[in-house]
Design an enzyme around this catalytic site. Structure first.
Site: not given
Ligand code: GA4
Length: 330
Positions: A205, A207, A262, A272
């Site tokens: 994914h 961020d 990443h 981890r």
């Molecule tokens: C990815 C980055 C952060 O960890 C996060 C994630 C969020 C979650 O875990 O709830 C998301 C992911 C993240 C992006 C797409 C959506 C939302 C899970 C998911 C499938 C907290 C964020 O802000 O976006």
């Protein structure tokens, strides 16, 4: 077709057959924040999209204390941890990531960094001694946020944009929509029998926010996708921070800075622990290229959107989706 069997416990997870062992990547840019040339090095590093920061000024005891508190929580019985979940999106979660069916070999705690909106549930997570945990989070997040703001101010200096707080003010704003995540990737002994296959802890994914600041223990697992599509492993460094350019930062620089894909792989013997601060702007903030970065006649390659609109769309997506693609001009 040859169907390879795997332990039933791993049925729900993604196992990736590595074509060749993912090599340890030695090309991560390193920026020494005390270097007189830091502002230029940081701009170059943001063009790459992920970099390591040393001489960062965050006391090592803040990192160690929070790691110990995180372990204390993750070592609690499952039923106690579950009381702090499910994540909506804040709280304790295991296996499921986000609301749309992603799973990983992981358990985590997601918290809002804004004290006013930390949900009641987040506060009650640490039943017997919530104060110790919350003060460790608080001290750590404040120090990391300060460092992230310094990084953003150096970026502004390097790009010659004024005022130098044009980016950092978004994180310092009391309405900044930032969050904080503690991840635990338990070891998976069954993996040893599945030679050549890797177990996904957190799927690939990018961020969505402006900037992410990651610190992990000394267990490797973080992998990044290079421009040519190869995945490489980032050697861990428990004393440094890894900074990721987020999708919003890519947009603010009209694609000059890169939000790098990443993911994290589980290990068969080592656990981890990682802690990540995601610095985001206020919900109402317009995400668009900074005008001074556009050359004469140059237009944004993205449609205009607010952070709230992007976030709403992100939370409807799956981890590996191309979220920014939806906002690119056709
Ligand atoms: C990815 C980055 C952060 O960890 C996060 C994630 C969020 C979650 O875990 O709830 C998301 C992911 C993240 C992006 C797409 C959506 C939302 C899970 C998911 C499938 C907290 C964020 O802000 O976006």
């Amino acid at each position: 077709m040859v169907v390879l069997s795997q332990p039933a416990a791993l049925d729900d997870y993604s196992l990736i057959q590595a074509r060749k062992p993912t090599g340890l990547f030695t090309g991560i840019p390193v920026v020494d924040l005390s270097d007189p040339d830091a502002k230029n090095l940081i701009v170059k590093a943001c063009e790459f999209g992920i970099f390591k920061v040393v001489n960062h000024g965050v006391p090592v005891e803040f990192m160690n204390k929070l790691e110990a508190e995180a372990l204390r929580f993750f070592n609690l019985p499952q039923s106690e941890k579950d009381r702090a979940g499910p994540p909506d999106p804040f709280g304790y979660g295991s296996k499921r990531i986000g609301p749309n069916g992603d799973v990983g070999w992981i358990e985590y705690v997601l918290l809002n960094t804004n004290p006013e909106v930390i949900s009641h549930k987040s506060f009650s997570i640490f039943q017997e001694n919530p104060e110790m945990f919350l003060s460790a989070v608080d001290r750590y997040v404040s120090a990391v946020k300060k460092m992230a703001c310094e990084v953003l101010e150096l970026v502004a200096d390097g790009l010659e944009i004024k005022p130098r707080n044009v980016l950092s003010r978004l994180l310092r704003d009391e309405k900044s929509d930032s969050c904080f995540r503690l991840n635990h990737y338990p070891p998976c002994p069954e993996l040893q029998a599945l030679s050549g296959r890797n177990l996904v802890g957190f799927g690939e994914h990018t961020d969505p926010q402006i900037i992410s600041v990651l610190r992990s223990n000394n267990t490797s697992g973080l992998q990044i996708c290079l421009r040519d599509g190869t995945w490489v492993t980032v050697p861990p460094d428990q004393f440094s921070f890894f900074i990721n350019v987020g999708d919003s930062f890519q947009v603010m620089t009209n694609g000059r800075f890169k939000s790098v894909k990443h993911r994290v792989m589980a290990d068969h013997t080592k656990s981890r622990i990682s802690m990540i601060y995601f610095g985001g702007p206020p919900l109402s903030e317009k995400i668009a290229p900074l005008p001074s970065l556009l050359a004469e006649g140059e237009e944004s390659i993205y449609n205009e959107f607010s952070w709230w609109e992007y976030k709403r769309s992100a939370y409807k997506s799956r981890l590996g989706d191309d979220r920014l693609g939806l906002f690119e001009k056709s």
